[in-house]
Design an enzyme around this catalytic site. Structure first.
Site, PDB file in Angstrom:
ATOM      1  N   ARG A 211       0.736  -1.214  -0.194  1.00 53.09           N
ATOM      2  CA  ARG A 211      -0.109  -0.182  -0.191  1.00 53.09           C
ATOM      3  C   ARG A 211       0.449   1.784   0.229  1.00 53.09           C
ATOM      4  O   ARG A 211       0.804   1.986  -0.774  1.00 53.09           O
ATOM      5  CB  ARG A 211      -0.526  -0.054   1.110  1.00 53.09           C
ATOM      6  CG  ARG A 211      -1.904  -1.355   1.203  1.00 53.09           C
ATOM      7  CD  ARG A 211      -3.069  -1.029   2.441  1.00 53.09           C
ATOM      8  NE  ARG A 211      -3.419  -1.690   2.839  1.00 53.09           N
ATOM      9  CZ  ARG A 211      -2.929  -2.800   3.977  1.00 53.09           C
ATOM     10  NH1 ARG A 211      -4.347  -3.239   3.076  1.00 53.09           N
ATOM     11  NH2 ARG A 211      -3.273  -3.472   4.416  1.00 53.09           N
ATOM     12  N   PHE A 227     -11.158  -4.116  -5.979  1.00 50.02           N
ATOM     13  CA  PHE A 227     -11.005  -4.949  -5.258  1.00 50.02           C
ATOM     14  C   PHE A 227     -10.562  -3.799  -3.668  1.00 50.02           C
ATOM     15  O   PHE A 227      -9.864  -4.475  -3.421  1.00 50.02           O
ATOM     16  CB  PHE A 227     -10.813  -6.181  -5.230  1.00 50.02           C
ATOM     17  CG  PHE A 227     -10.919  -6.493  -6.741  1.00 50.02           C
ATOM     18  CD1 PHE A 227     -12.181  -7.360  -7.045  1.00 50.02           C
ATOM     19  CD2 PHE A 227     -10.384  -6.521  -8.000  1.00 50.02           C
ATOM     20  CE1 PHE A 227     -12.296  -8.132  -8.176  1.00 50.02           C
ATOM     21  CE2 PHE A 227     -10.395  -6.647  -9.408  1.00 50.02           C
ATOM     22  CZ  PHE A 227     -11.546  -7.986  -8.975  1.00 50.02           C
ATOM     23  N   ASP A 249     -15.256  -2.415  -5.222  1.00 53.47           N
ATOM     24  CA  ASP A 249     -15.954  -3.167  -4.624  1.00 53.47           C
ATOM     25  C   ASP A 249     -17.189  -3.681  -4.877  1.00 53.47           C
ATOM     26  O   ASP A 249     -17.955  -3.221  -4.487  1.00 53.47           O
ATOM     27  CB  ASP A 249     -15.515  -3.590  -2.801  1.00 53.47           C
ATOM     28  CG  ASP A 249     -14.576  -4.951  -2.190  1.00 53.47           C
ATOM     29  OD1 ASP A 249     -13.973  -4.665  -2.562  1.00 53.47           O
ATOM     30  OD2 ASP A 249     -16.049  -5.511  -1.845  1.00 53.47           O
ATOM     31  N   SER A 250     -17.357  -5.355  -4.256  1.00 54.05           N
ATOM     32  CA  SER A 250     -18.753  -5.638  -4.731  1.00 54.05           C
ATOM     33  C   SER A 250     -19.722  -5.843  -3.535  1.00 54.05           C
ATOM     34  O   SER A 250     -20.226  -6.293  -3.172  1.00 54.05           O
ATOM     35  CB  SER A 250     -19.604  -7.328  -5.262  1.00 54.05           C
ATOM     36  OG  SER A 250     -17.943  -8.270  -4.477  1.00 54.05           O
ATOM     37  N   ALA A 277     -20.010  -0.250  -6.127  1.00 53.81           N
ATOM     38  CA  ALA A 277     -20.482  -0.817  -5.563  1.00 53.81           C
ATOM     39  C   ALA A 277     -21.086  -1.918  -7.002  1.00 53.81           C
ATOM     40  O   ALA A 277     -21.606  -1.391  -7.344  1.00 53.81           O
ATOM     41  CB  ALA A 277     -21.760  -1.296  -4.270  1.00 53.81           C
ATOM     42  N   ASP A 300      -6.723  -5.659  -6.557  1.00 53.94           N
ATOM     43  CA  ASP A 300      -6.184  -6.527  -6.007  1.00 53.94           C
ATOM     44  C   ASP A 300      -7.158  -7.575  -5.687  1.00 53.94           C
ATOM     45  O   ASP A 300      -7.902  -7.444  -4.277  1.00 53.94           O
ATOM     46  CB  ASP A 300      -5.854  -5.618  -4.335  1.00 53.94           C
ATOM     47  CG  ASP A 300      -5.073  -6.599  -3.428  1.00 53.94           C
ATOM     48  OD1 ASP A 300      -4.412  -7.479  -3.426  1.00 53.94           O
ATOM     49  OD2 ASP A 300      -5.454  -6.247  -2.176  1.00 53.94           O
ATOM     50  N   CYS A 340      -2.973 -12.842  -5.218  1.00 55.72           N
ATOM     51  CA  CYS A 340      -2.673 -13.965  -3.893  1.00 55.72           C
ATOM     52  C   CYS A 340      -3.160 -15.559  -4.244  1.00 55.72           C
ATOM     53  O   CYS A 340      -3.437 -16.120  -2.766  1.00 55.72           O
ATOM     54  CB  CYS A 340      -3.274 -13.307  -2.696  1.00 55.72           C
ATOM     55  SG  CYS A 340      -5.732 -13.236  -2.842  1.00 55.72           S
TER      56      CYS A 340
HETATM   57  N1  SAH Z   1      -7.156  -3.848  -1.543  1.00 55.77           N
HETATM   58  C1  SAH Z   1      -8.046  -4.871  -0.257  1.00 55.77           C
HETATM   59  C2  SAH Z   1      -7.888  -6.071  -0.202  1.00 55.77           C
HETATM   60  C3  SAH Z   1      -8.920  -6.761  -1.473  1.00 55.77           C
HETATM   61  S1  SAH Z   1      -9.885  -8.524  -1.591  1.00 55.77           S
HETATM   62  C4  SAH Z   1      -7.130  -4.226   0.759  1.00 55.77           C
HETATM   63  O1  SAH Z   1      -6.293  -3.971   0.956  1.00 55.77           O
HETATM   64  O2  SAH Z   1      -7.086  -4.041   1.669  1.00 55.77           O
HETATM   65  C5  SAH Z   1     -10.634  -8.927  -2.235  1.00 55.77           C
HETATM   66  C6  SAH Z   1     -11.794  -7.985  -2.793  1.00 55.77           C
HETATM   67  O3  SAH Z   1     -12.973  -8.017  -3.649  1.00 55.77           O
HETATM   68  C7  SAH Z   1     -13.171  -8.170  -1.235  1.00 55.77           C
HETATM   69  O4  SAH Z   1     -12.785  -6.648  -0.997  1.00 55.77           O
HETATM   70  C8  SAH Z   1     -13.850  -8.177  -2.239  1.00 55.77           C
HETATM   71  O5  SAH Z   1     -15.910  -8.255  -1.248  1.00 55.77           O
HETATM   72  C9  SAH Z   1     -13.659  -8.076  -3.295  1.00 55.77           C
HETATM   73  N2  SAH Z   1     -14.629  -8.943  -4.407  1.00 55.77           N
HETATM   74  C10 SAH Z   1     -14.901  -9.984  -4.680  1.00 55.77           C
HETATM   75  N3  SAH Z   1     -14.786 -10.422  -5.709  1.00 55.77           N
HETATM   76  C11 SAH Z   1     -15.701  -9.277  -6.389  1.00 55.77           C
HETATM   77  C12 SAH Z   1     -15.949  -8.960  -7.598  1.00 55.77           C
HETATM   78  N4  SAH Z   1     -16.215  -9.609  -8.873  1.00 55.77           N
HETATM   79  N5  SAH Z   1     -15.998  -7.574  -8.307  1.00 55.77           N
HETATM   80  C13 SAH Z   1     -15.905  -6.300  -6.975  1.00 55.77           C
HETATM   81  N6  SAH Z   1     -15.096  -6.881  -5.827  1.00 55.77           N
HETATM   82  C14 SAH Z   1     -15.502  -7.949  -5.369  1.00 55.77           C
END
Ligand code: SAH
Length: 396
Positions: A211, A227, A249-250, A277, A300, A340
């Site tokens: 970050r 994400f 994010d979803s 969203a 991510d 990941c």
């Molecule tokens: N970058 C973040 C961690 C990301 S974890 C940090 O630094 O804290 C992955 C995230 O992706 C989760 O919050 C999950 O809700 C979201 N997610 C999973 N599939 C998704 C999709 N298809 N579209 C949008 N968000 C998604």
């Protein structure tokens, strides 16, 4: 102590101190052995090799704990391993500007199946295996004594427990549960973390260093944080001088906490940020069609490949979002892209991003290669412990 004997020629990985014994390597187990208990592991010729806990329900039948014949697996053993893990994190916490980090990273800390995260005055524990489940009260008592937390919560609501024959579990192991989200620091930045209901144990601690490194490229620009979860990369980017951030994010709950995290650090969520969203695959397509552009994009995503059979599909999904992200970048913009999935190697990941760049018709330069933070160490005898990889690219 019951004994487990290996097939001939299956002792090499144990000699190299790899902590897993797979079912295919096991010739026989004493009748007296019970799953979850410690067994002595012998080579086919009867020689003692190591000691670890058993679970015949799992493909990984033994997780090894010690290669020292004189080291008993008793209270002293668990205490020494926890003390070593804690000592390894001392430098991280020394300046007081970071109060959230992983204290125990399972196999990589010589404590297979155990994850412990610190969030300020609180600890969150995951017991991933039957062997750890059985010593959980002892581990909790030792952590209480060594760390003096206000409370220790358990977030063992993870799918991998199924493979061990264990149900998911969330509860309080010691003290009390926090009344709501807990405030923590990362490099002096402030975050709310929901230990009881957030994803994982509440925060993606493995991305802390990334970050900060990604934010250094965001000054003055408009940043898409795809994400986003609770907005970690966005808070860092604004602190580093980004003009505006978009969290995508979803999860509506994650986005709500992201807004609170922006405000907690003195930023104006209405003027400096946008929360969207939606599904990244869909939204990025819409924005590409609409001609929307950014100066930096963070990708991510969650783990796309959970089994070897899923790797090919995962690769296509990674390529898809990376292609879209590059097409949304202004020339000279920065892409910070992560995977990941442990089953997707750094090499394969780079090939995927390469293929996306070719299809996008863009030149992408790798500026930095990123990995998990130092509180998620990689034991040289256990390369499987390295799962997070990232590329920080400039895209022309
Ligand atoms: N970058 C973040 C961690 C990301 S974890 C940090 O630094 O804290 C992955 C995230 O992706 C989760 O919050 C999950 O809700 C979201 N997610 C999973 N599939 C998704 C999709 N298809 N579209 C949008 N968000 C998604």
């Amino acid at each position: 102590m019951p004994t487990l004997t290996l097939h001939p020629g299956r002792d090499k990985s144990l000699r190299n101190r790899h902590p897993w014994v797979f079912s295919g390597a096991v010739a026989r187990v004493d009748r007296s052995a019970r799953d979850g208990d410690v067994v002595e592991v012998h080579a086919a010729d009867g020689r003692w090799l190591a000691r670890g806990y058993l679970n015949r329900r799992s493909q990984i039948q033994v997780r090894l704990l010690t290669w020292d014949p004189d080291e008993a697996i008793d209270g002293g053993f668990w205490r020494r391993r926890l003390e070593r893990a804690l000592a390894g994190r001392a430098a991280l916490a020394a300046d007081g500007r970071t109060t959230a980090y992983r204290l125990v990273h399972a196999e990589s800390d010589g404590l297979p199946g155990l994850v412990v995260d610190r969030y300020g005055d609180w600890l969150a524990v995951q017991a991933l295996t039957l062997g750890i489940e059985q010593v959980k009260p002892l581990i909790a008592a030792l952590l209480a004594e060594l760390c003096r937390p206000a409370g220790i919560v358990e977030r063992s609501d993870v799918d991998v427990r199924e493979k061990e024959g264990l149900p998911p579990h969330v509860g309080v192991l010691h003290g009390r549960a926090p009344a709501g989200p807990v405030e923590v620091l990362e490099h002096g930045l402030r975050f709310w973390v929901d230990l009881m209901a957030g994803q994982k144990t509440g925060f993606y601690l493995d991305q802390r260093e990334n970050r900060r490194r990604v934010a250094a490229y965001c000054a003055g620009g408009e940043v898409l944080n795809a994400f986003s979860y609770t907005g970690g990369f966005a808070v860092y980017a604004l602190a580093a001088g980004a003009r505006r951030v978009v969290n995508l994010d979803s999860s509506a709950e994650a986005l709500a906490l992201a807004e609170r995290n922006l405000a907690l650090n003195g930023f104006d969520p209405a003027a400096q940020a946008e929360a969207v969203a939606g599904d990244v695959f869909t939204v990025l397509r819409e924005w590409r069609a609409a001609g929307r552009r950014f100066d930096a994009v963070v990708l991510d995503p969650p783990k796309f490949a959970h089994t070897q059979a899923q790797v090919e599909r995962a690769a296509r999904a990674y390529k898809d979002i990376n292609l879209l992200a590059m097409q949304l970048l202004r020339p000279g913009g920065v892409l910070a892209t992560f995977s990941c999935s442990g089953l997707v190697s750094a090499d394969l990941f780079q090939k995927i991003v390469f293929a996306a760049a070719v299809d996008a018709g863009r030149d992408a330069q790798v500026l930095e290669r990123l990995s998990q933070g130092p509180d998620h160490p990689v034991l040289l005898t256990f390369p499987e412990g390295e799962y997070l990889k990232g590329l920080l690219c400039r895209v022309w």
